[in-house]
Scaffold this motif. Sequence first.
Motif, short mmCIF file in Angstrom:
data_model
loop_
_atom_site.label_atom_id
_atom_site.label_comp_id
_atom_site.label_asym_id
_atom_site.label_seq_id
_atom_site.Cartn_x
_atom_site.Cartn_y
_atom_site.Cartn_z
N THR A 32 2.97 28.16 42.54
CA THR A 32 3.28 27.06 43.46
C THR A 32 3.49 25.79 42.64
O THR A 32 2.94 25.66 41.53
CB THR A 32 2.13 26.80 44.45
OG1 THR A 32 0.92 26.54 43.72
CG2 THR A 32 1.92 27.96 45.39
N THR A 52 5.47 26.95 53.64
CA THR A 52 6.28 25.80 53.20
C THR A 52 6.53 24.85 54.36
O THR A 52 6.38 23.63 54.23
CB THR A 52 7.63 26.28 52.60
OG1 THR A 52 7.34 27.20 51.56
CG2 THR A 52 8.44 25.14 52.04
N SER A 54 10.56 29.99 48.17
CA SER A 54 10.68 29.04 49.27
C SER A 54 10.54 27.63 48.72
O SER A 54 9.86 27.41 47.71
CB SER A 54 9.60 29.34 50.32
OG SER A 54 9.78 28.52 51.43
N GLY A 55 11.18 26.67 49.39
CA GLY A 55 11.09 25.26 48.98
C GLY A 55 11.77 25.03 47.63
O GLY A 55 12.78 25.63 47.31
N LYS A 106 5.09 20.97 54.57
CA LYS A 106 6.04 19.84 54.56
C LYS A 106 5.52 18.70 55.43
O LYS A 106 5.81 17.54 55.20
CB LYS A 106 7.40 20.31 55.09
CG LYS A 106 8.28 20.95 54.05
CD LYS A 106 9.72 20.42 54.16
CE LYS A 106 10.69 21.00 53.15
NZ LYS A 106 10.20 21.17 51.81
#
Length: 304
Positions: free
Chosen positions: A274, A12, A53-54, A16
């Motif tokens: 995802t 992640t 995550s994220g 980014k």
Amino acid sequence: MIDYQNIINSITTSLKRVDDRGIVASYIPELASVDVNKFGIHIVDADLNRFSSGDANELFSIQSISKVLSLSKCISIIDNDLWKRVGVEPSGDPFNHLSLLEFENGIPRNPFINAGAIVVADILVSHLKNPKEDFLAFIHELTNDTSITYNEKIAQSEKDTGFRNIAAANLLKSYGNLLNDVDTVLDFYFHQCSIEMNCEQLSDAFFIFMNHGNCQNGKTFLNINQVKRVNALMLTCGFYDEAGEFAFEVGLPGKSGVGGGIAAVLPNEFTVVTWSPGLNAKGNSELGMKALEQLTTQTSQSIF
Ligand code: DON
């Protein structure tokens, strides 16, 4: 023991920083306003450990990922009879192409191109008493989450602009491979595509494909041979004309959607989802593919 949390945190963080995030789908106008900077990932493993995550808890439009769930519901009802009306070969064409359909006399190459999913929708409309309610109830059972629902605005947005799907449905009808009314079938199809889930919910929905057809509470939805077929179709057809690339880079059965989601499974090990809304030239999530390549490469795990 693999430290999934650490690995997905670093994926992640590295993604980014990426500038080339692909382009958010705009042919369904209601999807065009989604923020291209979003990125989320969620893993649920066979022991029900969860790693996030994220933006893994933000809802997004699952779009074509719904085709795996409609296919599953369909074969749970009519099993192998489906293959009289839909093929099982990769098309090597984009998801919305129609030329092969005419060439092959109205039998779509596979259930994941739009024409194939529209035939699956037709079968569900024929067999379910209240198709939209019953299909949603199936997803609620898979996920044990009754908050999941259709996004009426997205369904309407696609209905207003889905000229190619309208053409596909009419072509299927002309070949006798659509038994219900075109508008009724497309209403169901546009709704199934409009379902919103977050990465975690979608990981739960895909749990059956890594767990021999059984969901997390042990209830069986598909038998082992049916799961084999769904996973084989995801591997060979789940990414349309990029299925080879996904198998090559990631090595998992999976399915993409133009909302930017990708759901994939490593049988017996984990389900991963995802979400990154920017798409590459083939209509698959640019960063989702990269993230999953990093995941399977860094953990040395794949079906191969
Ligand atoms: O029918 C369509 O065009 C959309 N509702 C779904 C297409 C899609 O998600 C293709 N997948 N990558």
